[in-house]
Design an enzyme around this catalytic site. Structure first.
Site, PDB file in Angstrom:
ATOM      1  N   LYS A   1     -15.293  15.967   7.462  1.00  0.00           N
ATOM      2  CA  LYS A   1     -14.239  16.136   8.374  1.00  0.00           C
ATOM      3  C   LYS A   1     -13.063  16.074   7.351  1.00  0.00           C
ATOM      4  CE  LYS A   1     -12.584  13.196  11.291  1.00  0.00           C
ATOM      5  NZ  LYS A   1     -11.111  12.710  11.036  1.00  0.00           N
ATOM      6  N   ASN A   2     -13.012  14.669   6.538  1.00  0.00           N
ATOM      7  CA  ASN A   2     -11.894  14.465   6.266  1.00  0.00           C
ATOM      8  C   ASN A   2     -11.626  14.941   4.855  1.00  0.00           C
ATOM      9  OD1 ASN A   2     -11.221  12.667   8.149  1.00  0.00           O
ATOM     10  ND2 ASN A   2     -11.705  10.710   6.951  1.00  0.00           N
TER      11      ASN A   2
ATOM     12  N   CYS B   1      -0.602   5.259  16.592  1.00  0.00           N
ATOM     13  CA  CYS B   1      -1.728   5.777  16.533  1.00  0.00           C
ATOM     14  C   CYS B   1      -2.726   4.463  16.928  1.00  0.00           C
ATOM     15  CB  CYS B   1      -2.170   6.083  15.144  1.00  0.00           C
ATOM     16  SG  CYS B   1      -3.842   5.924  14.953  1.00  0.00           S
TER      17      CYS B   1
ATOM     18  N   ARG C   1       0.500   2.900  11.023  1.00  0.00           N
ATOM     19  CA  ARG C   1       0.206   4.082  10.194  1.00  0.00           C
ATOM     20  C   ARG C   1       1.541   5.171   9.938  1.00  0.00           C
ATOM     21  NH1 ARG C   1      -5.248   7.129  11.805  1.00  0.00           N
ATOM     22  NH2 ARG C   1      -5.646   7.125   9.656  1.00  0.00           N
TER      23      ARG C   1
ATOM     24  N   ASP D   1     -13.598   3.295   7.566  1.00  0.00           N
ATOM     25  CA  ASP D   1     -14.312   4.371   8.746  1.00  0.00           C
ATOM     26  C   ASP D   1     -15.736   3.895   9.040  1.00  0.00           C
ATOM     27  OD1 ASP D   1     -11.919   5.540   9.010  1.00  0.00           O
ATOM     28  OD2 ASP D   1     -12.434   7.453   7.902  1.00  0.00           O
TER      29      ASP D   1
ATOM     30  N   ARG E   1     -14.082  14.595  18.266  1.00  0.00           N
ATOM     31  CA  ARG E   1     -13.282  14.875  17.017  1.00  0.00           C
ATOM     32  C   ARG E   1     -13.933  14.699  15.630  1.00  0.00           C
ATOM     33  NH1 ARG E   1      -8.869  10.825  16.627  1.00  0.00           N
ATOM     34  NH2 ARG E   1      -8.746  12.045  14.835  1.00  0.00           N
TER      35      ARG E   1
END
Ligand code: UD1
Length: 429
Positions: free
Chosen positions: A22-23, A124, A129, A314, A406
């Site tokens: 995803k990233n 967030c 952030r 993460d 997500r």
């Protein structure tokens, strides 16, 4: 809102395919704004964040086709993006607020069109952030930027010009935004203290295939020689190391034996080291990466999150779920985001013994977690509760499944295929 129901206590045994990252996919999609030709991305994951960015790119004038043409026999789903003409240079609040990574359109839009107006992402769940590094970097490339009415309003009517930029600390998104912008700037840009995450390297390799000149890929110094234009290409997205690490931790936490298809130990080196220290076995196979923990109990291990190649933030929440039932104590320290312990109160509700001291969590392993109703306010925190639920006795109900959607494709299907008792409970909105 959907929920995930888990009946815990079963070891995960089987194989799980690892999707495209995803990233990596998000910045790669934004890179389509840099050329009027088609950028085809193979191995694109099916995730809500991808749809969110596709919607934003659509409003900017990008033509998007799923399963579009991909040359070279690439695997997986292909997303073809064609930004023949930019229809709008404004990324509106309604789309940006859904996902912070939307700010990645700022650099490419500004470089191609000489102007861009992007809503500030706003607060967030995992911390403040800010995007100051993105803004300062673009200013160093000659952009005039004002913050007005919640928007970053950037102008570079005569184009961007290369510059030397030293990041005061490592930022994945700022490195990606600046690298993309510099590809169409006049002259040479040097980015020092750049992020070395594999997703940054993947973006660089794709940009090079599009005709960009980038030296120092995968190092902390990127030298970019600007070009007048870039062209289209076909690029296969790197495997998702966070998805890989998440399932590796789920396998270890449940005492399972799982082969992560398409994975490789090297992609999660720091997490693999922590997992081995905790008592899991990891080895590459011809098809991927096998993770086992078949007999001895896990033992506590200290972990500190750091920019790549350090232990990824993460995977911090998932590691904590695993540490919750390891023998002895684990000190888990978060250094990237200031508020990334939302899973702690939820894990405690399942019986975990965790004390927070500033940026560190002291986890004292308990013999068993017990199922409970839980919820979390971000993606990785949510999946850590799934891991805890898989390892726990009894039933766990994870609320707010949209966070999982997500970033995890077919999560419950992949886990159920390995013997987990897990199902999605649909609820009327
Ligand atoms: C990316 C990842 C995210 C991951 C994070 C760190 C994507 C889409 N997201 O997020 O999953 O957790 O890297 O590995 O790739 N910061 C500033 N000013 C800035 C930019 C960042 O202060 O202008 C701070 C952030 O608040 C944070 C730290 O820098 O404390 C690192 O953030 P950054 O690497 O930029 O994260 P993202 O790119 O947003």
């Amino acid at each position: 809102m959907d929920k995930i129901r888990i009946r815990g206590g079963k070891a995960l045994i089987g194989s799980i395919p690892v999707g495209g990252a995803k990233n990596a996919a998000l910045p790669l999609m934004a890179a389509s704004l840099l050329t009027e030709e088609t950028l085809a991305l193979a191995n694109i994951p099916h995730l809500a964040d991808i749809t969110t960015l596709a919607n934003l790119l659509g409003t900017l004038g990008v033509d998007i086709a799923l399963d579009g043409h991909a040359a070279g026999g690439h695997q997986g789903r292909v997303l073809a993006l064609t930004a023949r003409k930019i229809a709008s240079t404004t990324a509106p609040y309604d789309l940006v607020r859904k996902m912070r990574a939307s700010v990645l359109v700022l650099g490419p839009l500004l470089a191609r069109e000489g102007q861009a107006k992007v809503s500030l992402p706003g607060g967030c769940a995992i911390g403040a952030r800010p995007v100051d590094l993105h803004i300062k970097g673009l200013e160093a490339l000659g952009a005039k930027i004002e913050l007005r009415e919640g928007y970053v309003d950037a102008m570079a009517p005569h184009g961007l010009t290369g510059a030397k930029i030293v990041f005061p600390f490592v930022s994945v998104g700022a490195t990606e935004n600046l690298m993309m912008a510099a590809c169409l700037a006049k002259g040479t840009t040097v980015l020092s203290n750049a992020a070395r995450e594999p997703e940054v390297g993947d973006l660089a390799r794709c940009l090079i295939a599009m005709g960009a000149s980038i030296e120092g890929v995968d190092t902390d110094t990127l030298t970019i020689h600007g070009r007048d234009r870039l062209s289209g290409t076909t690029h296969a997205i790197v495997p998702d190391r966070i998805e890989m690490g998440t399932y590796a931790m789920a396998a270890a936490a449940t005492g399972g034996d799982v082969e992560l298809l398409g994975g490789r130990v090297e992609l999660i080196a720091a997490a693999a080291e922590a997992l081995r220290a905790a008592g899991a076995t990891l080895e590459d196979t011809p098809r991927g990466l096998r993770v086992r923990r078949t007999n001895a109990p896990l033992v506590g291990v200290d972990v500190m999150t750091e920019p790549f190649p350090g232990f990824p933030t993460d995977l911090q929440a998932q590691m904590m779920a695993l540490a919750a039932t390891a023998e002895g104590a684990s000190m888990i320290t978060e250094t990237i985001f200031e508020n990334r312990f939302m899973h702690v109160p939820e894990l405690r509700r399942m019986g975990a013994n965790i004390n927070l001291h500033g940026g560190s969590a002291m986890v004292r392993g308990v013999r068993k977690l017990t199922g409970a109703q839980v919820m979390a306010t971000d993606l990785r925190a949510s999946v850590s509760l799934v891991i805890a639920g898989l390892a726990a006795e009894g039933e766990t109900l994870v609320n707010r499944v949209y966070h999982l959607d997500r970033g995890y494709e077919r999560l419950e299907e992949k886990l159920a295929a390995c013997g987990a008792e897990i199902e999605r409970v649909k609820e009327a909105a």
